[in-house]
Design a protein around this motif. Sequence first.
Motif, short mmCIF file in Angstrom:
data_model
loop_
_atom_site.label_atom_id
_atom_site.label_comp_id
_atom_site.label_asym_id
_atom_site.label_seq_id
_atom_site.Cartn_x
_atom_site.Cartn_y
_atom_site.Cartn_z
N TRP A 58 -3.08 9.52 7.02
CA TRP A 58 -2.10 10.49 6.57
C TRP A 58 -1.93 10.28 5.08
O TRP A 58 -1.58 9.20 4.61
N GLN A 98 1.37 17.10 2.90
CA GLN A 98 0.83 15.99 3.68
C GLN A 98 -0.49 16.44 4.30
O GLN A 98 -0.58 17.55 4.83
N HIS A 152 -3.72 15.31 6.93
CA HIS A 152 -4.10 14.41 8.02
C HIS A 152 -5.62 14.46 8.16
O HIS A 152 -6.20 15.54 8.31
N GLU A 208 -9.16 12.67 10.10
CA GLU A 208 -9.67 11.92 11.24
C GLU A 208 -10.92 11.16 10.79
O GLU A 208 -11.78 11.73 10.11
#
Length: 180
Positions: A25, A98, A100, A102
Motif C-alpha cells: 500500500w 493511495q 494498492h 499485488e
Amino acid sequence: MVSSRAPTQEGGLALAAESSGSGVWLDLSTEQLGLRGYAAVVEYDAEAFRLIEVSDARSVLHGESSRALLLEQDAEGQILLAGSRTGSRAAVEGLLAQLHFEPLYPAAEGVFRIREAQVRRADGDLGQAQALGQVEVRLAPERFALEPNYPNPFNPSTTIRYQLPESGSVHLEIFDVVGQ
C-alpha cells in the motif's frame, strides 16, 4: 507532462509504503507543500508488482460532495495520477491518493518513485514540485512456509519452494516413504 517553464515550488510530493505478504500500500502525499491540485507520474517495477487499485477516499483534496481524483491512467510500469479541488477552496497538505499493488512472486522487491510532478499552487498558478519521493519495497513473507513439491510424482528431479520471514540458513532433509 511537466512544463519546463513552470516555477519550482518549495516542498514536494512524497511516497510512503507499507507491505505485507499480500501486497504493498503506497501513500502519495504532499511534503511541506500546500496545493489545490496535482499531476504526478509514479513508476514501479511491472515485473515484480501489479497495480490493483487507486483510491482518493481519504485524500485531503476530497470534498464533501465531490471526488478528488480526476484521472488515473495505468501504463506498463507507470501510473499517471491527477487530482484537484474545485472552485476557490483553500490549498491543503497531506494524503493525496493511495495505491494498492499485488506482488507477482512471494519475495518481490522494487523501487516506487515519482518520476515527475506538477502542482496547482494556492494562488491557482502551476509549478513543479521541488522534491519527488522514492521508496524501496522488499516484500517479506509474514511466516515460514514449505510448499508441496512439484511435479509429483517425480523422476529424477523435483522442486520444493519455501519462504522465510527473515534471512537465515536453511537445511532441508528429504526422506523416502521408508525413511531413507
